[in-house]
Design a protein around this motif. Structure first.
Motif, PDB file in Angstrom:
ATOM      1  N   VAL A  41       0.864  -1.179   0.000  1.00  0.00           N
ATOM      2  CA  VAL A  41       0.000   0.000   0.000  1.00  0.00           C
ATOM      3  C   VAL A  41       0.899   1.227   0.000  1.00  0.00           C
ATOM      4  N   GLY A  42       0.703   2.079  -1.004  1.00  0.00           N
ATOM      5  CA  GLY A  42       1.569   3.245  -1.134  1.00  0.00           C
ATOM      6  C   GLY A  42       2.871   2.856  -1.808  1.00  0.00           C
ATOM      7  N   LYS A  43       3.821   3.778  -1.764  1.00  0.00           N
ATOM      8  CA  LYS A  43       5.106   3.549  -2.429  1.00  0.00           C
ATOM      9  C   LYS A  43       6.229   3.797  -1.435  1.00  0.00           C
ATOM     10  N   GLN A  69       0.307  -3.557  -6.201  1.00  0.00           N
ATOM     11  CA  GLN A  69       0.593  -2.229  -5.636  1.00  0.00           C
ATOM     12  C   GLN A  69      -0.740  -1.498  -5.504  1.00  0.00           C
ATOM     13  N   TYR A  71      -3.189   1.705  -3.877  1.00  0.00           N
ATOM     14  CA  TYR A  71      -3.339   3.051  -3.320  1.00  0.00           C
ATOM     15  C   TYR A  71      -4.795   3.143  -2.905  1.00  0.00           C
ATOM     16  N   CYS A  72      -5.052   2.895  -1.636  1.00  0.00           N
ATOM     17  CA  CYS A  72      -6.434   2.760  -1.196  1.00  0.00           C
ATOM     18  C   CYS A  72      -6.563   3.116   0.280  1.00  0.00           C
TER      19      CYS A  72
END
Length: 94
Positions: A41-43, A69, A71-72
């Motif tokens: 989640v995210g980078k 990957q 983004y939530c």
């Protein structure tokens, strides 16, 4: 008492070989391979290194692995994990 250095790489190779052998004995056909899903989640650069190492380890052991990957929000993540838990083709989630 002499000091003995334990080298991790040979130990890891031995463990991976044992895992690969166990997986091969359990398989019924080519499609019947364990599946690992790795969620991020995210980078984060450190996480990318970790994921890459887990993907390589899985491949080395004969495990199908995929990286998702995301983004939530936390609720979306929980829902996604619940969805993966219902998938009979997914055997493990990190």
């Amino acid at each position: 008492m002499p000091i003995h250095m334990l080298e991790g790489t040979p130990v890891a190779k031995k463990v991976r070989a044992q895992v690969r052998e166990t997986i091969e004995k359990m398989r019924v056909d080519e499609k019947d391979r364990p599946c690992l899903v790795i969620l991020s989640v995210g980078k984060d650069t450190a996480s990318e290194v970790y994921v890459r190492s887990k993907m390589n380890a899985a491949l080395d052991c004969g495990i199908v692995a995929s990286h998702r990957q995301l983004y939530c929000t936390q609720d979306e993540l929980i829902s996604y994990i619940a969805h993966l838990n219902e998938d009979p083709g997914v055997h493990a989630i990190i």
